[in-house]
Structures are given as structure tokens and as C-alpha cells.
Design a protein around this motif. Sequence first.
Motif, PDB file in Angstrom:
ATOM      1  N   ASP A  63       1.031  -1.144   0.015  1.00  0.00           N
ATOM      2  CA  ASP A  63      -0.012  -0.109   0.128  1.00  0.00           C
ATOM      3  C   ASP A  63       0.906   1.356  -0.024  1.00  0.00           C
ATOM      4  N   GLY A  64       0.830   2.069  -0.913  1.00  0.00           N
ATOM      5  CA  GLY A  64       1.767   3.223  -1.166  1.00  0.00           C
ATOM      6  C   GLY A  64       1.142   4.372  -0.408  1.00  0.00           C
ATOM      7  N   ALA A  65       0.030   4.375   0.244  1.00  0.00           N
ATOM      8  CA  ALA A  65      -0.539   5.492   0.532  1.00  0.00           C
ATOM      9  C   ALA A  65       0.245   5.992   1.857  1.00  0.00           C
ATOM     10  N   GLU A  66       1.031   5.359   2.577  1.00  0.00           N
ATOM     11  CA  GLU A  66       1.723   5.694   3.719  1.00  0.00           C
ATOM     12  C   GLU A  66       3.042   6.340   3.217  1.00  0.00           C
ATOM     13  N   ALA A  67       3.714   6.171   2.002  1.00  0.00           N
ATOM     14  CA  ALA A  67       4.889   6.494   1.550  1.00  0.00           C
ATOM     15  C   ALA A  67       5.042   7.742   1.700  1.00  0.00           C
ATOM     16  N   LEU A  68       4.053   8.673   1.370  1.00  0.00           N
ATOM     17  CA  LEU A  68       4.048  10.363   1.527  1.00  0.00           C
ATOM     18  C   LEU A  68       4.753  10.536   2.939  1.00  0.00           C
ATOM     19  N   ALA A  69       4.157  10.264   4.120  1.00  0.00           N
ATOM     20  CA  ALA A  69       4.721  10.325   5.410  1.00  0.00           C
ATOM     21  C   ALA A  69       6.079  10.024   5.527  1.00  0.00           C
ATOM     22  N   PHE A  70       6.485   9.045   4.807  1.00  0.00           N
ATOM     23  CA  PHE A  70       8.059   8.616   5.079  1.00  0.00           C
ATOM     24  C   PHE A  70       9.050   9.572   3.948  1.00  0.00           C
ATOM     25  N   LEU A  71       8.284   9.911   2.983  1.00  0.00           N
ATOM     26  CA  LEU A  71       8.988  10.825   2.212  1.00  0.00           C
ATOM     27  C   LEU A  71       9.368  12.234   2.782  1.00  0.00           C
ATOM     28  N   LEU A  72       8.139  12.821   3.319  1.00  0.00           N
ATOM     29  CA  LEU A  72       8.017  13.958   4.327  1.00  0.00           C
ATOM     30  C   LEU A  72       9.216  14.222   5.484  1.00  0.00           C
ATOM     31  N   HIS A  73       9.058  12.972   6.115  1.00  0.00           N
ATOM     32  CA  HIS A  73       9.861  13.015   7.181  1.00  0.00           C
ATOM     33  C   HIS A  73      11.489  12.782   6.627  1.00  0.00           C
ATOM     34  N   THR A  74      11.569  12.108   5.530  1.00  0.00           N
ATOM     35  CA  THR A  74      12.781  12.351   4.929  1.00  0.00           C
ATOM     36  C   THR A  74      13.505  13.631   4.528  1.00  0.00           C
ATOM     37  N   LEU A  75      12.409  14.461   3.928  1.00  0.00           N
ATOM     38  CA  LEU A  75      12.759  15.840   3.622  1.00  0.00           C
ATOM     39  C   LEU A  75      12.959  17.045   4.468  1.00  0.00           C
ATOM     40  N   ALA A  76      12.228  16.619   5.739  1.00  0.00           N
ATOM     41  CA  ALA A  76      12.247  17.775   6.855  1.00  0.00           C
ATOM     42  C   ALA A  76      13.542  18.307   7.106  1.00  0.00           C
ATOM     43  N   PRO A  77      14.480  17.456   7.270  1.00  0.00           N
ATOM     44  CA  PRO A  77      16.136  18.297   7.722  1.00  0.00           C
ATOM     45  C   PRO A  77      16.442  19.133   6.488  1.00  0.00           C
ATOM     46  N   LEU A  78      16.161  18.619   5.225  1.00  0.00           N
ATOM     47  CA  LEU A  78      16.573  19.404   4.161  1.00  0.00           C
ATOM     48  C   LEU A  78      15.806  20.695   4.113  1.00  0.00           C
ATOM     49  N   ASP A  79      14.567  20.610   4.317  1.00  0.00           N
ATOM     50  CA  ASP A  79      13.659  21.893   4.294  1.00  0.00           C
ATOM     51  C   ASP A  79      13.958  22.649   5.348  1.00  0.00           C
ATOM     52  N   ARG A  80      14.150  22.340   6.456  1.00  0.00           N
ATOM     53  CA  ARG A  80      14.717  23.213   7.642  1.00  0.00           C
ATOM     54  C   ARG A  80      16.163  23.856   7.112  1.00  0.00           C
ATOM     55  N   ARG A  81      16.903  23.219   6.443  1.00  0.00           N
ATOM     56  CA  ARG A  81      18.256  23.833   6.001  1.00  0.00           C
ATOM     57  C   ARG A  81      17.902  24.732   4.940  1.00  0.00           C
ATOM     58  N   VAL A  82      17.005  24.518   4.086  1.00  0.00           N
ATOM     59  CA  VAL A  82      16.711  25.692   3.012  1.00  0.00           C
ATOM     60  C   VAL A  82      16.010  26.864   3.594  1.00  0.00           C
ATOM     61  N   ALA A  83      14.855  26.620   4.524  1.00  0.00           N
ATOM     62  CA  ALA A  83      14.371  27.804   4.954  1.00  0.00           C
ATOM     63  C   ALA A  83      15.510  28.559   5.970  1.00  0.00           C
ATOM     64  N   ALA A  84      16.055  28.047   6.569  1.00  0.00           N
ATOM     65  CA  ALA A  84      17.075  28.598   7.714  1.00  0.00           C
ATOM     66  C   ALA A  84      17.963  29.438   6.828  1.00  0.00           C
ATOM     67  N   SER A  85      18.544  29.026   5.529  1.00  0.00           N
ATOM     68  CA  SER A  85      19.329  29.575   4.551  1.00  0.00           C
ATOM     69  C   SER A  85      18.788  30.821   4.146  1.00  0.00           C
ATOM     70  N   SER A  86      17.434  30.532   3.753  1.00  0.00           N
ATOM     71  CA  SER A  86      16.917  31.721   3.046  1.00  0.00           C
ATOM     72  C   SER A  86      16.212  32.676   3.792  1.00  0.00           C
ATOM     73  N   GLY A  87      16.239  32.436   5.167  1.00  0.00           N
ATOM     74  CA  GLY A  87      15.480  33.333   6.255  1.00  0.00           C
ATOM     75  C   GLY A  87      14.020  33.334   6.408  1.00  0.00           C
ATOM     76  N   ALA A  88      13.566  32.231   5.493  1.00  0.00           N
ATOM     77  CA  ALA A  88      12.174  31.942   5.525  1.00  0.00           C
ATOM     78  C   ALA A  88      11.637  31.157   6.832  1.00  0.00           C
ATOM     79  N   SER A  89      10.490  31.368   7.190  1.00  0.00           N
ATOM     80  CA  SER A  89       9.902  30.287   8.597  1.00  0.00           C
ATOM     81  C   SER A  89       9.644  29.143   7.923  1.00  0.00           C
ATOM     82  N   VAL A  90       9.862  27.993   8.715  1.00  0.00           N
ATOM     83  CA  VAL A  90       9.606  26.560   8.164  1.00  0.00           C
ATOM     84  C   VAL A  90       8.111  26.275   8.678  1.00  0.00           C
ATOM     85  N   CYS A  91       7.359  25.538   7.535  1.00  0.00           N
ATOM     86  CA  CYS A  91       6.172  25.238   7.867  1.00  0.00           C
ATOM     87  C   CYS A  91       6.218  24.133   8.878  1.00  0.00           C
TER      88      CYS A  91
END
Length: 92
Positions: A63-91
Amino acid sequence: MTPDDFHSQYEAALRAYLQAGGTQDLGVGNELGRQALHDDVSMLKIVEQHSGLVRELVQEGLDGAEALAFLLHTLAPLDRRVAASSGASVCR
């Protein structure tokens, strides 16, 4: 770790997560994200690989429905880095 090593680990972790029905701890995805950040693995490559993997895993009967949660948790550290380097607030 090379990008190929990362992608092999990501595949194994995503497969295990989906085989467990999405009940495993998502911290594995977060750890992979931190590793991707350390090793400069492209977010776009992660998403591209994830998309292909989900197609394969669904064809295998998972069942691929749960795969999005795994992807989002994987991308979270990268998202925080991008947000921090651009001065944007993190979602949240």
C-alpha cells in the motif's frame, strides 16, 4: 556515503516501512534526511527516486498510501536547512 548508497538505504527503509503497514517509527526517514543533508544528496533526486519506488512497491502489492509520510520525514531536515538559509519560516 555516496548518493547511490543513500538511495539503496532509502529503498530498503521505505520498503520496510511499507511492509510494516506504516507502523514503524518515522525517525528512520528523518535520519536518512540528515544523512542526505550531510552528503549533499539532491532533494529532487530523492523525490524522483521515491516516485519510482512507490510505483514498484504498489505493483508488488504494498500500500503506497503511507509512503508520503516517509518521504516528508526524509525531506524535513533538508527543508529546515533551505528555510534557514533563505531566512524564511519553516512550515510546521
